[in-house]
Structures are given as structure tokens and as C-alpha cells.
Design a protein around this motif. Sequence first.
Motif, PDB file in Angstrom:
ATOM      1  N   ALA A 231       0.810  -1.302  -0.188  1.00 37.48           N
ATOM      2  CA  ALA A 231      -0.105   0.120   0.026  1.00 37.48           C
ATOM      3  C   ALA A 231       0.670   1.151  -0.052  1.00 37.48           C
ATOM      4  O   ALA A 231       1.739   1.212   0.859  1.00 37.48           O
ATOM      5  CB  ALA A 231      -0.897   0.027   1.415  1.00 37.48           C
ATOM      6  N   SER A 260      -4.476   1.441  -8.662  1.00 33.12           N
ATOM      7  CA  SER A 260      -5.275   2.401  -7.738  1.00 33.12           C
ATOM      8  C   SER A 260      -6.228   1.576  -6.990  1.00 33.12           C
ATOM      9  O   SER A 260      -6.723   0.577  -7.454  1.00 33.12           O
ATOM     10  CB  SER A 260      -5.839   3.476  -8.547  1.00 33.12           C
ATOM     11  OG  SER A 260      -6.912   3.425  -9.201  1.00 33.12           O
ATOM     12  N   ARG A 261      -6.665   2.211  -5.803  1.00 32.48           N
ATOM     13  CA  ARG A 261      -7.685   1.528  -4.886  1.00 32.48           C
ATOM     14  C   ARG A 261      -8.894   1.406  -5.667  1.00 32.48           C
ATOM     15  O   ARG A 261      -9.592   0.241  -5.876  1.00 32.48           O
ATOM     16  CB  ARG A 261      -7.964   2.436  -3.767  1.00 32.48           C
ATOM     17  CG  ARG A 261      -8.890   1.746  -2.699  1.00 32.48           C
ATOM     18  CD  ARG A 261      -9.241   2.504  -1.557  1.00 32.48           C
ATOM     19  NE  ARG A 261     -10.073   3.737  -1.823  1.00 32.48           N
ATOM     20  CZ  ARG A 261      -9.911   4.907  -1.536  1.00 32.48           C
ATOM     21  NH1 ARG A 261      -8.711   5.056  -1.056  1.00 32.48           N
ATOM     22  NH2 ARG A 261     -10.662   5.802  -2.028  1.00 32.48           N
ATOM     23  N   SER A 276      -9.076  -8.779  -2.184  1.00 34.72           N
ATOM     24  CA  SER A 276      -7.817  -8.222  -1.709  1.00 34.72           C
ATOM     25  C   SER A 276      -7.246  -8.799  -0.525  1.00 34.72           C
ATOM     26  O   SER A 276      -7.929  -9.004   0.373  1.00 34.72           O
ATOM     27  CB  SER A 276      -8.223  -6.886  -1.750  1.00 34.72           C
ATOM     28  OG  SER A 276      -6.870  -6.281  -0.844  1.00 34.72           O
ATOM     29  N   MET A 278      -5.350  -7.611   1.489  1.00 36.92           N
ATOM     30  CA  MET A 278      -5.069  -6.476   2.687  1.00 36.92           C
ATOM     31  C   MET A 278      -6.105  -5.477   2.570  1.00 36.92           C
ATOM     32  O   MET A 278      -7.076  -5.464   1.332  1.00 36.92           O
ATOM     33  CB  MET A 278      -3.952  -5.666   2.542  1.00 36.92           C
ATOM     34  CG  MET A 278      -3.527  -5.044   1.350  1.00 36.92           C
ATOM     35  SD  MET A 278      -1.827  -4.722   0.724  1.00 36.92           S
ATOM     36  CE  MET A 278      -1.433  -3.876   2.075  1.00 36.92           C
ATOM     37  N   LEU A 280      -8.461  -2.265   1.700  1.00 38.31           N
ATOM     38  CA  LEU A 280      -8.302  -1.109   0.620  1.00 38.31           C
ATOM     39  C   LEU A 280      -8.568   0.126   1.334  1.00 38.31           C
ATOM     40  O   LEU A 280      -9.404   0.912   0.987  1.00 38.31           O
ATOM     41  CB  LEU A 280      -9.252  -1.508  -0.463  1.00 38.31           C
ATOM     42  CG  LEU A 280      -8.798  -2.754  -1.093  1.00 38.31           C
ATOM     43  CD1 LEU A 280      -9.985  -3.087  -2.223  1.00 38.31           C
ATOM     44  CD2 LEU A 280      -7.579  -2.687  -1.926  1.00 38.31           C
ATOM     45  N   ASP A 281      -7.467   0.730   2.004  1.00 34.77           N
ATOM     46  CA  ASP A 281      -7.832   2.139   2.385  1.00 34.77           C
ATOM     47  C   ASP A 281      -6.364   3.125   2.137  1.00 34.77           C
ATOM     48  O   ASP A 281      -6.282   4.171   2.688  1.00 34.77           O
ATOM     49  CB  ASP A 281      -7.872   2.002   4.096  1.00 34.77           C
ATOM     50  CG  ASP A 281      -6.491   1.243   4.733  1.00 34.77           C
ATOM     51  OD1 ASP A 281      -5.543   0.860   3.782  1.00 34.77           O
ATOM     52  OD2 ASP A 281      -6.403   0.941   5.645  1.00 34.77           O
ATOM     53  N   ALA A 282      -5.825   2.672   1.215  1.00 34.98           N
ATOM     54  CA  ALA A 282      -4.605   3.764   0.564  1.00 34.98           C
ATOM     55  C   ALA A 282      -5.314   3.817  -0.809  1.00 34.98           C
ATOM     56  O   ALA A 282      -5.788   3.152  -1.486  1.00 34.98           O
ATOM     57  CB  ALA A 282      -3.168   2.984   0.626  1.00 34.98           C
ATOM     58  N   TYR A 285      -1.464   0.851  -4.701  1.00 31.16           N
ATOM     59  CA  TYR A 285      -1.078  -0.226  -4.524  1.00 31.16           C
ATOM     60  C   TYR A 285      -0.115  -0.840  -5.633  1.00 31.16           C
ATOM     61  O   TYR A 285      -0.355  -0.298  -6.688  1.00 31.16           O
ATOM     62  CB  TYR A 285      -2.104  -1.505  -4.137  1.00 31.16           C
ATOM     63  CG  TYR A 285      -2.999  -1.060  -3.020  1.00 31.16           C
ATOM     64  CD1 TYR A 285      -2.660  -1.553  -1.856  1.00 31.16           C
ATOM     65  CD2 TYR A 285      -4.019  -0.206  -3.226  1.00 31.16           C
ATOM     66  CE1 TYR A 285      -3.500  -1.367  -0.699  1.00 31.16           C
ATOM     67  CE2 TYR A 285      -4.951  -0.039  -2.121  1.00 31.16           C
ATOM     68  CZ  TYR A 285      -4.372  -0.528  -1.188  1.00 31.16           C
ATOM     69  OH  TYR A 285      -5.344   0.022   0.251  1.00 31.16           O
ATOM     70  N   LEU A 316       6.697   3.227   1.822  1.00 30.07           N
ATOM     71  CA  LEU A 316       5.414   2.626   1.912  1.00 30.07           C
ATOM     72  C   LEU A 316       4.534   2.430   3.069  1.00 30.07           C
ATOM     73  O   LEU A 316       5.236   2.701   4.107  1.00 30.07           O
ATOM     74  CB  LEU A 316       5.403   0.917   1.326  1.00 30.07           C
ATOM     75  CG  LEU A 316       6.411  -0.011   2.154  1.00 30.07           C
ATOM     76  CD1 LEU A 316       5.737  -0.547   3.230  1.00 30.07           C
ATOM     77  CD2 LEU A 316       7.009  -0.977   1.288  1.00 30.07           C
ATOM     78  N   SER A 317       3.297   2.515   3.010  1.00 29.46           N
ATOM     79  CA  SER A 317       2.682   2.575   4.292  1.00 29.46           C
ATOM     80  C   SER A 317       2.207   0.961   4.853  1.00 29.46           C
ATOM     81  O   SER A 317       1.932   1.003   6.231  1.00 29.46           O
ATOM     82  CB  SER A 317       1.190   3.265   4.256  1.00 29.46           C
ATOM     83  OG  SER A 317       0.704   2.898   2.915  1.00 29.46           O
ATOM     84  N   ASP A 318       2.088  -0.073   3.950  1.00 30.75           N
ATOM     85  CA  ASP A 318       1.911  -1.268   4.645  1.00 30.75           C
ATOM     86  C   ASP A 318       1.957  -2.427   3.370  1.00 30.75           C
ATOM     87  O   ASP A 318       2.162  -2.130   2.206  1.00 30.75           O
ATOM     88  CB  ASP A 318       0.106  -1.388   4.798  1.00 30.75           C
ATOM     89  CG  ASP A 318      -0.109  -2.538   5.720  1.00 30.75           C
ATOM     90  OD1 ASP A 318       0.913  -3.447   6.097  1.00 30.75           O
ATOM     91  OD2 ASP A 318      -1.345  -2.672   5.835  1.00 30.75           O
TER      92      ASP A 318
END
Length: 476
Positions: A231, A260-261, A276, A278, A280-282, A285, A316-318
Amino acid sequence: MTEKDEAVLLQQLAGIVGSTRVLTGPEDTAGYQQDWRGRYQGAALAVVLPATTSEVAAVVKACSALGVAIVPQGGNTGLVGGAVASLDQASILLNLSRMNRIREIDASNNSLVVEAGCILANVREVADQHKRQFPLLLGSVGSCEIGGLVSTNAGGTGVLRYGNMRELVLGLEVVLPDSAVWDGLRALRKDNSGYDLKQLFIGAEGTLGIVTAAVLKLFPKLAVSASAMVALPGVQQAVDLLRFLQEQVGQRIEAFEILSRRQIEIVVKHGHGLSSPMPLDAPFYVLIELADSSPTWDAGAELENVLAEALDRELLSDAVVATDLAKAERMWALRHNISECNKHAGFTVSNDTSVPVSRLPAFILGVTERIERVVAGACVCHAGHIGDGNIHVIAVLSRVMYSTPEQCEAAAAQVNLIVHEASVELGGSISAEHGVGRMHVQRLERFKPPVDLQMMRMVKAVFDPQGVMNPGKILR
Ligand code: FAD
């Protein structure tokens, strides 16, 4: 063309390929006459199914004697209407799918000779059986054919590491518009004995001749691989993460794809059994695959280490690393099902542009904002081969708001213009990997410099002075 000429031609064609291999009834030809997206409808006199190079040459001779155009077709998965017959010139569709023999494999030379109608998945399978890899990979792998891949200079997810089709072809066999057969099936990696003629036919979209066979480059079979979904707060971080990975693992990046998300949400909604791994808050990806032919390399550990380091550096964030092959395949299914799922989401206007990688963040931000401002109700998604600077900016339009073909075409023209203008302004191309086909002929005239267009017309005139090879595609 008179009815009498047409009857004579159909009889001649039946004499060459057999009467059951000349299809004329609407129920037999329907699947061939329309493009994959259902956007273009052709009106070929017949669909002709040859099985050998000499049959192709004889068909070309019979057609050109009467000035009838020839539209080559492979798996008919092209996305720019290139394999659909034009309405304003009598033509036949020459479908190469029956030419599907593997002619020769030379494992020591890492090369494979295949006919134009071989399906990509089968070619990859044959290479695998010989402990080799043919690395081209795209969502249409189960249907697209070698002749189509050569003629569109196809790309896909492996370009970052192996290059596109142009870099994977060592030689070609081509039937020319005057029906002569060019045997350029050489399996050499070095050959400076004059012009590299095969390059003219790669990416020519069937406008210069019919590819009947190709010599393909093979690579060592991959022994280990690891995949992850990551993410990211934005596109700039995707570019930075790619550079960081390249520094850490070199050429072992097998694929690096951005989504994209919104795009993933569409795939999850319309793809059967797809989900998914993980939340889907970013906004963006990337899917990453590392791979190597050395069985002793620990791809999983390497990927985990490098992503941990990237997290520390706030690149990256996650991230989620797939713990087995099945999970990795499910991750990649999100990428490979985009075109299919988008078809169910609404009327989609998909662009295939490229800009220098360093300019991708500005490009994506700029066109997204403009499309959303100018085209009412457009939901803009993104997917693409970020390492190649090739991004598909996809506007999904509701079929309720855009209910007539005219409304759809007008919106498509608006979206395309925004994306094409921005890509050219940033030193990019209006078509990165899908080609020009019928869809972008006018756009090419607008954006390609006059000297480029003039040279292209000169090449076309030399090879096809009669204008019988796939007319109306690339150039008017
Ligand atoms: P066709 O669609 O049959 O033909 C394409 C063009 O080549 C036409 O102009 C046709 O006239 C010409 N042609 C075909 N065969 C011959 C021949 N033997 N001799 C001369 N000319 C010929 N493309 C990418 O580059 N990257 C991707 O990631 C990608 N993903 C895709 C995903 C999906 C789900 C789909 C449906 C398509 C995707 N494509 C992608 C587009 C498409 O698969 C490629 O363009 C492919 O190369 C087309 O192969 P084909 O055999 O279906 O060719």
C-alpha cells in the motif's frame, strides 16, 4: 467489387484452404467480425482459415489480384480495433489460429520456432517443459497468439526485466503483400548484415505483411519467486520504491505493477472469487514479484527484508507478502482480470499511454483531476506497468448516464484527448503497447510529427503499393 468477382474469389479461396475453412454465414463469422471490447463491427466478405505458409501466400495472391484487402487476425484480443475489417473496402479476415505448430526448439541456443497461430499460454508451457522460460505475460495469455503479439509489439508485466515483444523476437517468416514469402527465421543474437528487416513487421499491426512464424528468445526457467502487495500514499512513492528495489535486488524484479484503490475495488466486485489480501484504505497499491533461476536464493526472505527496510524509510505504508504460490496467484489475479472486470463495471474508456517514469506522478495527478472535472460522473481508475512509464488511465462511466453510443463516443473522445495531450506534453506516447489500430488513426495524425508520418507512409507505400494489407489501420 461485383457479385461475380466475389463468387470467383470465394471459390478460389475454397480451392486453397478447403471449403469448410472459408466461413461466410453470419452465425459462423460473428465471433471473428467484432473486436474484443465489442466496440467495432467489421464486414469482411469471409473469414479464411489457412493452415500453412503456402496457403497464406496463395490467399494473398488471389485477393490482391482482385484488389481485395486482407485483415490478419490472431486471437482477436487486440484493444484498438486492429483486427476488424474496415467497412469501406472489400476485404477478407485471414485468421491464423490453425497455424499453431511448434516447429523447433533449440534449448542450447535458448530459442524456439513457432507458427503465428500458437497461443501464448501454449508457448510458455512448451518452454517450461524444456526447462526454459518465454517471459511475455499479459491478461490475454490464454487467447492471444504469436502473430498478434509480434504485430502489436505486445508488452505486459515482464517488460521491466525482459523487454517487450520486439526484444523477444530473433527472426520472422512473413508473407508479403505481393505474396512472396520472406524467410527471416534466423536464430541469431548478433547479425549486422544490413537493415534489421524483422523490426519493420514487429508492431506494424498487419499493415506491411502477414507474420506466419517467429523465432523467439528463451530464458532460464525461474526456480524461486516471491510476491507482495504494497500500500502506498501516492504515485511518487511507487517510483521511489521501484528505484530502491532495483538498488537492492538488481535484475531480480520480475514484475512491478501499480493499481489504484478504485481499480482493485472494481476487480473485487466483478471478479468471481477475487479478493484483496489487505484492507483497501490507501489510494495506490503495487504488486511486486521477485524471481530468480538460482534455487538457492531465498526470494521470500529477500522480499520481506527489503520491504521492511522500505517501510523504515517511509517508502510504503503497509505490505503483505504471499506465503505460498496459490496466494501469490490470487494476488496477481487482481491485476490480470482488470480488462475483463472493467467490462462489467460500465462503459470504460481505457488509455494506454507512456511518459518517462520520473514524470508519472505529475501525469497521473494532472489527468485524473482534469477528467473528473470535465467528464461528468467519470470514475477514474489506474493500472499499469509503472517501471516502463506505461499507465492505463481508465475512465469508467455509468451506463445509466451514458446510455447511447453517441454519448459514449463523445465522452471517450473527451477522456482520450485529455490523456493524449498530457502525455505528449510530458514527452510521452499516445500508445505505449496496444498499438494504433483503427481507434487512434486520427490521433496519430494529430500528435505524431509530420516527418515521422511521412517516413511511415513511405515505408507503407514500398511494401504495399496497392494498399491491400489491413487498410485504415495505423495510417489512413
Ligand atoms: P489480434 O487482436 O488478432 O490482432 C492484433 C493486431 O495484429 C491486428 O492489427 C491484426 O491485424 C494484427 N495481426 C494479428 N495476427 C497477425 C499476423 N499473423 N500477421 C500480421 N498481423 C497480425 N496488450 C499488451 O501489450 N499488454 C497487456 O498487458 C495486455 N493485456 C491485455 C489483457 C486483456 C484481458 C486483453 C483482452 C488484451 C490485452 N492486451 C494487452 C492486448 C492484446 O492481448 C495484445 O495486443 C495481443 O498482442 C493481441 O494478440 P492477438 O493474437 O489477439 O491479436
